[in-house]
Design a protein around this motif. Structure first.
Motif, short mmCIF file in Angstrom:
data_model
loop_
_atom_site.label_atom_id
_atom_site.label_comp_id
_atom_site.label_asym_id
_atom_site.label_seq_id
_atom_site.Cartn_x
_atom_site.Cartn_y
_atom_site.Cartn_z
N CYS A 147 16.10 11.99 -47.47
CA CYS A 147 16.35 12.58 -46.30
C CYS A 147 16.25 11.91 -44.93
O CYS A 147 16.78 12.06 -43.97
CB CYS A 147 15.64 13.85 -46.03
N ARG A 148 15.59 10.84 -45.05
CA ARG A 148 15.43 10.01 -43.72
C ARG A 148 16.28 8.78 -43.81
O ARG A 148 16.46 8.01 -42.93
CB ARG A 148 13.91 9.27 -43.85
N LEU A 149 17.08 8.77 -44.82
CA LEU A 149 18.15 7.64 -44.83
C LEU A 149 19.47 7.66 -43.67
O LEU A 149 19.87 8.88 -43.68
CB LEU A 149 18.94 7.45 -46.10
N ASN A 150 19.41 6.68 -43.10
CA ASN A 150 20.35 6.75 -41.88
C ASN A 150 21.69 5.58 -42.00
O ASN A 150 21.33 4.41 -42.57
CB ASN A 150 19.79 6.45 -40.27
N LEU A 166 14.22 1.77 -44.37
CA LEU A 166 13.62 2.96 -43.60
C LEU A 166 12.45 2.73 -42.66
O LEU A 166 11.48 1.90 -43.11
CB LEU A 166 12.78 3.66 -45.06
N PRO A 167 12.63 3.07 -41.53
CA PRO A 167 11.68 2.72 -40.53
C PRO A 167 10.17 3.34 -40.79
O PRO A 167 9.19 2.72 -40.23
CB PRO A 167 12.12 3.50 -39.22
N ARG A 168 10.25 4.54 -41.52
CA ARG A 168 8.90 4.76 -42.05
C ARG A 168 9.10 5.67 -43.15
O ARG A 168 10.12 6.25 -43.56
CB ARG A 168 8.21 5.68 -40.91
N SER A 169 7.99 5.60 -44.08
CA SER A 169 7.90 6.68 -45.17
C SER A 169 6.36 7.08 -45.44
O SER A 169 5.54 6.48 -44.84
CB SER A 169 8.71 5.98 -46.55
N LYS A 170 6.19 7.94 -46.54
CA LYS A 170 5.03 8.45 -46.69
C LYS A 170 3.74 7.16 -47.04
O LYS A 170 2.73 7.16 -46.72
CB LYS A 170 4.85 9.20 -48.02
N GLY A 171 4.41 6.21 -47.85
CA GLY A 171 3.32 5.14 -48.06
C GLY A 171 3.18 3.97 -47.37
O GLY A 171 2.45 3.21 -47.25
N ASP A 172 4.21 3.95 -45.93
CA ASP A 172 3.92 3.23 -45.12
C ASP A 172 3.15 3.68 -43.93
O ASP A 172 3.56 4.21 -42.75
CB ASP A 172 5.44 2.97 -44.38
N LYS A 173 1.97 3.44 -44.12
CA LYS A 173 0.79 3.97 -43.17
C LYS A 173 0.78 3.53 -41.76
O LYS A 173 0.54 4.04 -40.78
CB LYS A 173 -0.63 3.79 -43.82
N GLN A 174 1.48 2.21 -41.56
CA GLN A 174 1.39 1.71 -40.19
C GLN A 174 2.63 1.78 -39.46
O GLN A 174 2.84 1.25 -38.41
CB GLN A 174 1.18 0.15 -40.35
N SER A 175 3.49 2.38 -40.44
CA SER A 175 4.92 2.79 -39.61
C SER A 175 5.75 1.68 -39.13
O SER A 175 6.33 1.35 -38.21
CB SER A 175 4.72 3.69 -38.53
N VAL A 176 5.62 0.36 -40.02
CA VAL A 176 6.36 -0.95 -39.78
C VAL A 176 7.93 -0.79 -40.59
O VAL A 176 8.31 -1.68 -40.08
CB VAL A 176 5.31 -2.06 -40.07
N GLY A 177 7.93 0.06 -41.08
CA GLY A 177 9.21 0.17 -41.95
C GLY A 177 9.28 -0.82 -43.19
O GLY A 177 8.42 -1.70 -43.42
N ARG A 178 10.23 -0.74 -44.30
CA ARG A 178 10.40 -1.23 -45.29
C ARG A 178 11.77 -1.31 -45.66
O ARG A 178 12.58 -0.50 -45.31
CB ARG A 178 9.53 -0.85 -46.40
N ALA A 179 12.14 -2.66 -46.28
CA ALA A 179 13.44 -2.81 -46.58
C ALA A 179 13.67 -2.72 -48.17
O ALA A 179 12.60 -2.94 -48.75
CB ALA A 179 13.98 -4.45 -46.30
N TYR A 180 14.60 -2.16 -48.44
CA TYR A 180 14.96 -1.91 -50.01
C TYR A 180 16.22 -2.39 -50.56
O TYR A 180 17.19 -2.83 -49.43
CB TYR A 180 14.95 -0.10 -50.22
N TYR A 181 16.57 -2.41 -51.64
CA TYR A 181 17.90 -3.05 -52.15
C TYR A 181 18.22 -2.18 -53.38
O TYR A 181 17.38 -1.65 -54.19
CB TYR A 181 17.62 -4.37 -52.58
N LEU A 270 7.37 -3.29 -60.91
CA LEU A 270 7.73 -1.90 -60.40
C LEU A 270 7.02 -1.55 -59.18
O LEU A 270 7.62 -0.89 -58.44
CB LEU A 270 7.08 -1.03 -61.65
N MET A 271 5.80 -2.03 -58.89
CA MET A 271 5.04 -1.43 -57.74
C MET A 271 5.81 -2.08 -56.53
O MET A 271 6.13 -1.27 -55.52
CB MET A 271 3.91 -2.18 -57.74
N GLU A 272 6.38 -3.40 -56.65
CA GLU A 272 6.99 -3.95 -55.34
C GLU A 272 8.25 -3.43 -55.23
O GLU A 272 8.83 -3.21 -54.08
CB GLU A 272 7.09 -5.52 -55.85
N TYR A 273 9.07 -2.79 -56.27
CA TYR A 273 10.46 -2.49 -56.36
C TYR A 273 10.11 -1.32 -55.53
O TYR A 273 11.02 -0.75 -54.69
CB TYR A 273 10.95 -2.25 -57.62
N VAL A 274 9.37 0.01 -55.89
CA VAL A 274 9.09 1.04 -55.40
C VAL A 274 8.34 1.33 -54.38
O VAL A 274 8.84 1.96 -53.53
CB VAL A 274 8.47 2.11 -56.51
#
Length: 299
Positions: A147-150, A166-181, A270-274
């Motif tokens: 739902c946060r995907l823009n 994603l600028p932020r997500s549940k696992g991103d405690k510092q709200s630094v964002g994360r890139a995915y592929y 698996l951990m790095e991907y997810v």
């Protein structure tokens, strides 16, 4: 200043805490500020009706209220800690887990949606749901992440994949964002499904996944994360998936984790991907019928 203070707490957490405070004050009739004895009685009164995780969340909300208002935190008392420990001992609960969505039912769901699209080429709901399921599965996204995907944070590389941020997500405690592929695939491709959906819906900016009313009008706002589970269960039922009520939004994440483990992915990969930080979190998402020994050895 207030806008930054408010932004420091996630919307879901804020709503959850507010609901917990209302339950304590209105439903139970408690007073704030509370004493340790008040909190202990509240928890004990709901020990048989609320899940232990819910009780801990309620205690956390009450603790936050006292801290924010400048009062001592009564939940830190030995009495409250003992009550919580006792509840956990006397009311153990085997945590329910959503059924993982395996590749075969995933294909069945996509086949159903493609038939719907063939019968009605302008079926916006079918295009959206196909993109949501495929992207959710192959990226192992939670409902809040979907739902946060823009679109502003998604780059399409045809025949290669999607670059998502994603600028932020549940696992991103510092709200630094994360890139995915997300990979482009020959079958069950999330990239083509995404392109087809935003192309037909003419989405050029803003949320990717949105509500669609009965007249086929697409909302400007993102789907609510709480709407994903009923959406998926309704879709699975239409696609003749057995026992759709056993699935949830976590089924996509668990399904991908199980697929990855079956195909020889290491726990680290698996951990790095997810995006998991804790190996135990990853193992909880792997289907129990799959041998976990190869992962456990790496912990």
């Amino acid at each position: 200043m207030n806008q930054y203070i408010q932004a420091a707490t996630r919307d879901n957490t804020r709503r959850s805490y507010q609901s917990a405070i209302e339950h304590y004050e209105v439903t139970w009739g408690g007073f704030l500020p509370a004493t340790a004895n008040n909190i202990a009685e509240y928890l004990a009164d709901h020990a048989e009706t609320l899940a232990f995780t819910t009780l801990k969340q309620r205690a956390a909300a009450l603790a936050r209220w006292h801290i924010d208002q400048g009062f001592p935190d009564p939940t830190k008392s030995s009495l409250v800690k003992k009550v919580l420990k006792g509840i956990r001992e006397l009311h153990p609960v085997n945590p329910k887990q959503a059924k993982p969505l395996q590749l075969e039912p995933l294909s069945q769901i996509v086949d159903y949606l493609e038939q719907e699209i063939a019968d009605n080429p302008l079926s916006l709901v079918s295009y959206r749901d196909k993109a949501l399921v495929l992207l959710g599965f192959w990226r192992g996204f939670r409902s809040d992440e979907l739902c946060r995907l823009n679109t502003e944070f998604i780059n399409v590389a045809p025949n290669n994949g999607l670059e998502l941020y994603l600028p932020r997500s549940k696992g991103d405690k510092q709200s630094v964002g994360r890139a995915y592929y997300a990979p482009a695939l020959k079958h069950l491709c999330p990239v083509k499904a995404y392109q087809d959906w935003i192309g037909l819906a003419k989405i050029e900016a803003g949320p990717v996944f949105r509500a669609i009313n009965r007249w086929g009008q697409v909302s400007d706002k993102a789907l609510n994360p709480n709407s994903i589970v009923p959406l998926l269960r309704s879709l699975f039922k239409k696609a003749s998936i057995s026992m759709p009520e056993q699935y949830s939004s976590h089924s996509l994440r668990r399904g991908f984790a199980s697929w990855a483990s079956e195909n020889g992915w290491s726990l680290k990969a698996l951990m790095e991907y997810v995006g998991w930080q804790d190996p135990k979190s990853a193992l909880r998402y792997i289907d129990n019928s799959i041998q976990k020994s190869q992962f456990i050895e790496l912990m």
